[in-house]
Design a protein around this motif. Structure first.
Motif, PDB file in Angstrom:
ATOM      1  N   ILE A 364       0.883  -1.162   0.000  1.00  0.00           N
ATOM      2  CA  ILE A 364       0.000   0.000   0.000  1.00  0.00           C
ATOM      3  C   ILE A 364       0.919   1.209   0.000  1.00  0.00           C
ATOM      4  O   ILE A 364       1.824   1.302   0.822  1.00  0.00           O
ATOM      5  CB  ILE A 364      -0.927   0.006   1.232  1.00  0.00           C
ATOM      6  N   ARG A 365       0.696   2.149  -0.917  1.00  0.00           N
ATOM      7  CA  ARG A 365       1.685   3.192  -1.161  1.00  0.00           C
ATOM      8  C   ARG A 365       1.148   4.583  -0.825  1.00  0.00           C
ATOM      9  O   ARG A 365      -0.045   4.849  -0.922  1.00  0.00           O
ATOM     10  CB  ARG A 365       2.121   3.163  -2.631  1.00  0.00           C
ATOM     11  N   GLY A 366       2.090   5.454  -0.442  1.00  0.00           N
ATOM     12  CA  GLY A 366       1.779   6.877  -0.352  1.00  0.00           C
ATOM     13  C   GLY A 366       1.222   7.359   0.957  1.00  0.00           C
ATOM     14  O   GLY A 366       0.691   8.473   1.020  1.00  0.00           O
ATOM     15  N   ALA A 367       1.336   6.549   2.020  1.00  0.00           N
ATOM     16  CA  ALA A 367       0.740   6.972   3.289  1.00  0.00           C
ATOM     17  C   ALA A 367       1.426   6.270   4.452  1.00  0.00           C
ATOM     18  O   ALA A 367       2.146   5.280   4.275  1.00  0.00           O
ATOM     19  CB  ALA A 367      -0.756   6.655   3.299  1.00  0.00           C
ATOM     20  N   LEU A 368       1.180   6.802   5.643  1.00  0.00           N
ATOM     21  CA  LEU A 368       1.534   6.121   6.882  1.00  0.00           C
ATOM     22  C   LEU A 368       0.290   5.398   7.369  1.00  0.00           C
ATOM     23  O   LEU A 368      -0.771   6.005   7.519  1.00  0.00           O
ATOM     24  CB  LEU A 368       2.002   7.129   7.937  1.00  0.00           C
ATOM     25  N   VAL A 369       0.393   4.107   7.576  1.00  0.00           N
ATOM     26  CA  VAL A 369      -0.764   3.281   7.907  1.00  0.00           C
ATOM     27  C   VAL A 369      -0.509   2.559   9.219  1.00  0.00           C
ATOM     28  O   VAL A 369       0.557   1.975   9.419  1.00  0.00           O
ATOM     29  CB  VAL A 369      -1.062   2.262   6.775  1.00  0.00           C
ATOM     30  N   ASP A 370      -1.499   2.578  10.116  1.00  0.00           N
ATOM     31  CA  ASP A 370      -1.359   1.863  11.384  1.00  0.00           C
ATOM     32  C   ASP A 370      -2.719   1.318  11.815  1.00  0.00           C
ATOM     33  O   ASP A 370      -3.763   1.932  11.577  1.00  0.00           O
ATOM     34  CB  ASP A 370      -0.811   2.794  12.471  1.00  0.00           C
TER      35      ASP A 370
END
Length: 463
Positions: A364-370
């Motif tokens: 998954i690209r282009g972000a910070l994910v948590d």
């Protein structure tokens, strides 16, 4: 930590005592003052639309009476403090304060009169040295010692939607986006398209029952002679025409009118002649929530009822792609569940953990994910700290991915109808953006849905 105010009773007051408070002028203060007093003078607001022939931004002037009320904060909070009541107030105004100025409010006790009346000299200046007002105030000083806890006084959030105003400002200079509007056969459906046209965001092609469309236009008092109108009373066929116009390059977006969403999306997702890409379609609510310093995106609240892990990945990437075109360079994405720990008994926590790891691995690209994150520690930094969650996303999420359609829909509508948020919506994942509006949407929501679609269409990098 408890905040307590203490006073100085009458018998302990001495001539020459003084107190000082400081306050930064904010435009929100001027809006609150306008609502309290009914003084709607546009000189005090950031925008003077239709005032003196302009709608340009200007520096709002602080209402003089608002400045004078700050004297009461020094008297009521510090000297004499809690228990003080006004008797008289006489001041003269000099220069003006503006949004962003820091004000210094000072009171000095000059006389002790009969009947526990205390006279104070008062003055308000800016920290830059401008003298705003000067005068005298008489108050009835408290006779007894009093301590007061102010923590229980309710706070206030100004109901403004500055983030949507910014989106509209960015979208309006773009070339109007040719948009297939399917079945704009009711007043609200037609009005949504015409509002987009009024703001030069979309250029609608009206597709549907011509008799009903013209009747709706007459009911709202609008002339639609300048717009292309394609007569097709069958909603399924009207949707098919709208999709075909996209393939022909005559339209860059599709907008839902007075037809069922399934009828529209059925034509969008069909394998032969639809608008499919390699990704699942998903709906994204774009929300302007009073009190939040950023846009909030919520997905998926309208299409995927019980998404599996693979679908959630597409839902997440779609929301990220939209966020990029709305000016959020590296969005922070919170994958929601009921708790913030991975728990096999709650399947959504397993999906959240997997999506977070996939983002870490570049899937998954282009972000910070948590995730998983509960709602509180996704959007409130103190809640995240209290639970010991250390994350670049926790407490500051700009995108919320819900476990299923029901939770996303309830979350978005709770923010709209309880927290007074404005909500626009757009479907991402097809060959063009699809604008979904609701009869419950107000004008701002309809406009922002069009603006989000236009920004996405024009700013999304080529696939």
């Amino acid at each position: 930590m408890m905040t307590t105010l203490s006073n100085t009773p009458w018998d302990k007051l001495e001539i020459g005592m003084e107190a000082e408070v400081r306050r930064v002028c904010r435009a929100d203060d001027f809006f609150v003052f306008a609502n309290i007093t009914g003084n709607m003078n546009p000189k005090h607001f950031p925008r003077m639309k239709d005032f003196e022939g302009t709608d340009a931004l200007h520096e709002p002037v602080a209402p003089a009476m608002w400045v004078s009320t700050l004297i009461s904060s020094a008297l009521g909070n510090k000297l004499p403090g809690p228990g003080t009541l006004y008797k008289s107030h006489k001041v003269e105004f000099f220069e003006r304060a503006h949004d962003g100025d820091e004000l210094v409010v000072k009171v000095v006790l000059t006389e002790k009169l009969d009947n526990n009346v205390a006279k104070f000299a008062c003055r308000v200046d800016t920290t830059s040295g401008k003298k705003l007002l000067e005068g005298f105030v008489e108050v009835f000083a408290p006779l007894e010692q009093m301590d007061y806890n102010v923590d229980d006084i309710p706070g206030m959030i100004v109901q403004r939607h500055v983030h949507f105003d910014k989106l509209l400002k960015e979208a309006e200079p773009l070339p109007p986006m040719k948009t297939s509007v399917i079945a704009p056969e009711s007043e609200d459906a037609l009005l949504g398209a015409l509002l987009g046209a009024d703001h030069t965001i979309i250029d609608p092609i009206l597709i549907g029952d011509e008799v009903k469309i013209r009747a709706a236009a007459k009911a709202i008092g609008r002339d639609i002679s300048g717009f292309e109108l394609i007569h097709e009373p069958n909603h399924k066929l009207a949707a098919a025409i709208g999709v075909r116009l996209v393939h022909e390059g005559r339209a860059q977006a599709v907008m839902k009118g007075q037809l069922h969403t399934d009828e529209l999306l059925g034509q969008v997702v069909k394998r032969d002649g639809g608008l499919r890409t390699g990704r699942r379609l998903s709906h994204v609510f774009v929300m302007d929530v009073p009190g939040l310093t950023h846009l909030l995106l919520i997905s998926d609240a309208a299409i995927n009822i019980a998404p599996d892990l693979e679908t959630k990945v597409d839902i997440t990437q779609n929301a990220i792609d939209l966020a990029h075109t709305l000016g959020i360079e590296v969005p922070k994405v919170g994958i929601l569940s009921a708790v913030e720990t991975v728990t096999p008994k709650i399947p959504s926590t397993l999906d959240a953990a997997a999506i977070s790891k996939m983002a870490e691995r570049g899937q998954i690209r282009g972000a910070l994910v948590d995730g998983p994150l509960a709602m509180d520690n996704a959007i409130d930094i103190e809640a995240a700290r209290t639970k010991g969650i250390q994350s670049m996303v926790a407490g500051q999420a700009e995108i919320l991915i819900a476990p299923n359609l029901e939770s996303a829909n309830m979350l978005a509508k709770e923010l709209t109808f309880i927290a007074h948020a404005e909500a626009g919506g757009v479907v991402i994942g097809a060959k063009c953006p699809i604008i979904l509006t609701s009869r419950a949407d107000d004008e701002k929501a309809r406009l922002v849905s069009c603006a989000c679609a236009a920004l996405y269409a024009y700013k999304k990098p080529p696939a």
